[in-house]
Each structure stands twice: as structure tokens, then as C-alpha cells.
Design a protein around this motif. Structure first.
Motif, PDB file in Angstrom:
ATOM      1  N   MET A   1       0.846  -1.189   0.000  1.00 38.40           N
ATOM      2  CA  MET A   1       0.000   0.000   0.000  1.00 38.40           C
ATOM      3  C   MET A   1       0.891   1.253   0.000  1.00 38.40           C
ATOM      4  SD  MET A   1      -2.875   1.203   2.769  1.00 38.40           S
ATOM      5  CE  MET A   1      -3.915  -0.204   2.386  1.00 38.40           C
ATOM      6  N   SER A   2       0.540   2.209  -0.844  1.00 35.89           N
ATOM      7  CA  SER A   2       1.345   3.416  -0.956  1.00 35.89           C
ATOM      8  C   SER A   2       1.220   4.261   0.308  1.00 35.89           C
ATOM      9  CB  SER A   2       0.885   4.235  -2.168  1.00 35.89           C
ATOM     10  OG  SER A   2       1.518   5.488  -2.185  1.00 35.89           O
ATOM     11  N   ASN A   3       2.347   4.913   0.683  1.00 34.56           N
ATOM     12  CA  ASN A   3       2.321   5.813   1.823  1.00 34.56           C
ATOM     13  C   ASN A   3       1.944   7.232   1.412  1.00 34.56           C
ATOM     14  OD1 ASN A   3       2.719   6.517   4.589  1.00 34.56           O
ATOM     15  ND2 ASN A   3       4.728   7.365   4.090  1.00 34.56           N
ATOM     16  N   ILE A   4       1.704   7.471   0.128  1.00 31.91           N
ATOM     17  CA  ILE A   4       1.335   8.802  -0.352  1.00 31.91           C
ATOM     18  C   ILE A   4      -0.180   8.906  -0.427  1.00 31.91           C
ATOM     19  CG2 ILE A   4       1.483  10.414  -2.283  1.00 31.91           C
ATOM     20  CD1 ILE A   4       4.231   9.166  -2.899  1.00 31.91           C
ATOM     21  N   SER A   5      -0.741   9.808   0.359  1.00 34.65           N
ATOM     22  CA  SER A   5      -2.200   9.943   0.410  1.00 34.65           C
ATOM     23  C   SER A   5      -2.723  10.974  -0.570  1.00 34.65           C
ATOM     24  CB  SER A   5      -2.650  10.309   1.830  1.00 34.65           C
ATOM     25  OG  SER A   5      -2.172  11.590   2.197  1.00 34.65           O
ATOM     26  N   LEU A   6      -1.868  11.929  -0.980  1.00 30.96           N
ATOM     27  CA  LEU A   6      -2.328  13.020  -1.825  1.00 30.96           C
ATOM     28  C   LEU A   6      -1.153  13.650  -2.551  1.00 30.96           C
ATOM     29  CD1 LEU A   6      -4.819  14.846  -2.544  1.00 30.96           C
ATOM     30  CD2 LEU A   6      -4.160  16.293  -0.621  1.00 30.96           C
ATOM     31  N   LYS A 207      11.800   9.094  -6.594  1.00 34.47           N
ATOM     32  CA  LYS A 207      11.075   7.856  -6.858  1.00 34.47           C
ATOM     33  C   LYS A 207      10.599   7.285  -5.530  1.00 34.47           C
ATOM     34  CE  LYS A 207      13.520   6.497 -11.093  1.00 34.47           C
ATOM     35  NZ  LYS A 207      14.388   5.474 -11.727  1.00 34.47           N
ATOM     36  N   SER A 208       9.366   6.811  -5.531  1.00 34.10           N
ATOM     37  CA  SER A 208       8.799   6.215  -4.331  1.00 34.10           C
ATOM     38  C   SER A 208       7.836   5.114  -4.726  1.00 34.10           C
ATOM     39  CB  SER A 208       8.069   7.271  -3.495  1.00 34.10           C
ATOM     40  OG  SER A 208       7.469   6.696  -2.361  1.00 34.10           O
ATOM     41  N   GLU A 209       8.084   3.918  -4.221  1.00 26.74           N
ATOM     42  CA  GLU A 209       7.203   2.769  -4.431  1.00 26.74           C
ATOM     43  C   GLU A 209       6.893   2.544  -5.901  1.00 26.74           C
ATOM     44  OE1 GLU A 209       4.342   4.523  -1.785  1.00 26.74           O
ATOM     45  OE2 GLU A 209       4.811   3.073  -0.221  1.00 26.74           O
ATOM     46  N   GLY A 210       7.935   2.670  -6.721  1.00 27.13           N
ATOM     47  CA  GLY A 210       7.804   2.402  -8.147  1.00 27.13           C
ATOM     48  C   GLY A 210       7.287   3.559  -8.979  1.00 27.13           C
ATOM     49  N   HIS A 211       7.029   4.701  -8.359  1.00 30.40           N
ATOM     50  CA  HIS A 211       6.520   5.864  -9.088  1.00 30.40           C
ATOM     51  C   HIS A 211       7.549   6.988  -9.063  1.00 30.40           C
ATOM     52  CE1 HIS A 211       2.468   4.139  -9.352  1.00 30.40           C
ATOM     53  NE2 HIS A 211       2.635   3.768  -8.082  1.00 30.40           N
TER      54      HIS A 211
END
Length: 292
Positions: A1-6, A207-211
């Protein structure tokens, strides 16, 4: 689950002299910890006939933090401060119960070409300090603590992180960090953060979680303790946030408060010119005619 909410993109906003990139407040996220407002000024190349001129305007219930990358601004206020801020330094003004200030190009630069680039930030005050006496502190660039994490440089602009405490006299538990990479590098600083956190990419990419995320975006974390990402080479990011207040903060133009009644009174005071005046200044910014 991504840690980026917005993800928040810069939106153009007119501040009178020129356009800025507005980041906070945002419809879906009004504040990050105590941070309630963030503008990215520039980069702007000003001609010899162009100058920054923000006439006297009021604030209540907040502290302003000005941090420049390029250029210079002359700050004047009703406390008696008259200070030029240059890149890397911090102007920290606590409005408390009320202050008026102006921001202009210094006289020695007004007839020459110049650059202007920086951040303008508002930090809400705790409820018990909203009516405090106004104050102003200028911190020179060399007074801002820094440290190296490998080949990554970190500045603790405000707050206390990594055992380093900024001399900026904050009024609540918060952090505002500058992180610069010269080579690609993985960063994991979640154990240092607390409360809510946002990451603003000034230049470069992460880059974060593949993005991959590019410049001029704020990434809001779901959990600040999971702050882990990869900075690409030649990237600059700002990580900010802290403990949110238990009460909601309302914003009316330049006024911030936990009380809508205080906002109304401040507006009436300004419309009736009951705030103190800045010695040597002329003119003022009128309260805007918002559509009701």
C-alpha cells in the motif's frame, strides 16, 4: 500500500506584483501539521523597471517564514523591524494579535535587473498564543544548522531533527528541512519525523514505491514515520510538517485563527484602518472584495 495519500500540484495565484505557485491551502488538504500556507515565488527575472512591491498588509494568528533561493527582499513592519533577507537566511515574523508588514525590492536593486525566487510560508499558532504580542526574528544563513547524510546535505531550517535544532523560535512541535542530493541516493528519515508530513520537490525528481514524481509537487504522507524515497541526482526537496492542532484553523485573506469571530474583528479593524502603521511606508493592500 502506498504511503502517499495526496499529490498537490502548484496552482498559479496572483499576489499583486506577479504570479506565484500556490501549494497550500488545498481543497482536500487545508494544513500539514501547523503549516497552513505555502507559496513558491518565481523563479522570476525582473527588469530594471520591475520590482517586488507588496504594500503594508496585516496578519493575525500565525508566524510567517520567508526563505529565499535567489534575490533579496526588504521587510518592514509595525514592530520596528527593517531587515533585508538574502538567500539561505530566514525571516520569522510572529503576528500574534496583529502586525502589519511590507515586502519590497531593496532600494539599491530597484533600477537594475534582478532575480527573485523563494518560499513564503505561514505556520499557525497554538490557540493559547494566537493573541501573543507580535515579534520578528532574522536568522542569517550561516546560523542554520546542517549535516551530511553520505553525499546528501540536510539543512534544519526550522524545528529540531537529527539532533540539530534551528535557532528559528517556533511555537509548536514542527520541522522544516531542506535536502539536496548530488548523486542518486535512497533516503529514509521516517524515524526522525512526527505528526503529519509533506514533501515538496523544488527541482529534480524522486522515486517512491515504483513511481516517479517531478518538480513543483507536494506529496502528502499517510504516515510520516514511513518516509522513505529515492532522490535522483541534483534534486532539492523540502520536508515539512509536525503535530497538528486539536482545533481547526480558519483562514480569511491574511488572517488565521481558531475563531471565526477573531477573523471578523481583524477584517473590520483593517477595513477601518485601526491597525498600527509602518513608519515611512505609504499605501496599503485593501481587503479583497471576495464574492460572498
Amino acid at each position: 500500500m502506498s504511503n502517499i495519500s495526496l499529490i498537490i500540484e502548484e496552482r498559479a495565484a496572483n499576489v499583486g506584483s506577479f504570479l506565484v505557485g500556490r501549494l497550500l491551502p488545498f481543497r482536500q488538504k487545508r494544513a500539514v501539521g501547523p503549516f497552513v500556507f505555502l507559496d513558491h515565488m518565481g523563479p522570476e527575472e525582473l527588469k530594471d523597471y520591475q520590482n517586488l512591491d507588496v504594500p503594508p498588509h496585516p496578519h493575525i494568528g500565525l508566524s510567517t517564514l520567508t526563505y529565499l533561493f535567489e534575490g533579496a527582499i526588504m521587510h518592514r513592519d509595525t514592530i520596528g523591524s527593517e531587515v533585508e533577507i538574502k538567500p539561505g537566511a530566514v525571516n520569522w515574523m510572529t503576528a500574534g494579535k496583529g502586525v502589519v508588514h511590507s515586502e519590497r525590492t531593496p532600494e539599491y536593486l530597484r533600477d537594475s535587473e534582478k532575480s527573485l525566487h523563494g518560499l513564503q510560508i505561514w505556520v499557525a499558532l497554538p490557540k493559547d498564543l494566537e493573541d501573543t504580542e507580535p515579534s520578528f526574528t532574522h536568522i542569517e544563513a550561516e546560523q542554520i544548522p546542517s549535516l551530511q547524510l553520505g553525499d546528501v546535505k540536510v539543512k534544519v531550517i526550522a524545528g529540531e531533527v537529527f539532533g540539530k535544532k534551528s535557532p528559528v523560535p517556533v511555537h509548536s512541535k514542527l520541522f522544516f528541512l531542506e535536502i539536496k542530493s548530488f548523486e542518486a541516493r535512497k533516503i529514509n528519515i521516517g524515524e526522525e519525523l512526527f505528526g503529519e508530513s509533506g514533501l515538496y520537490i523544488l527541482e529534480g525528481a524522486i522515486k517512491s514505491e515504483g513511481h516517479k514524481y517531478e518538480a513543483r509537487q507536494i506529496l502528502i504522507a499517510k504516515d510520516s514515520s514511513l518516509c522513505e524515497f529515492e532522490m535522483l541526482a541534483n534534486t532539492t526537496v523540502y520536508i515539512f510538517g509536525g503535530e497538528p492542532f486539536p482545533e481547526e484553523r480558519y483562514i480569511d485573506w491574511n488572517f488565521v485563527s481558531s475563531s471565526k469571530e477573531k477573523l471578523r474583528k481583524a477584517r473590520e479593524m483593517w477595513e477601518n484602518q485601526k491597525f498600527p502603521e509602518i513608519p515611512g511606508e505609504t499605501g496599503f493592500v485593501p481587503y479583497p472584495n471576495f464574492k460572498k
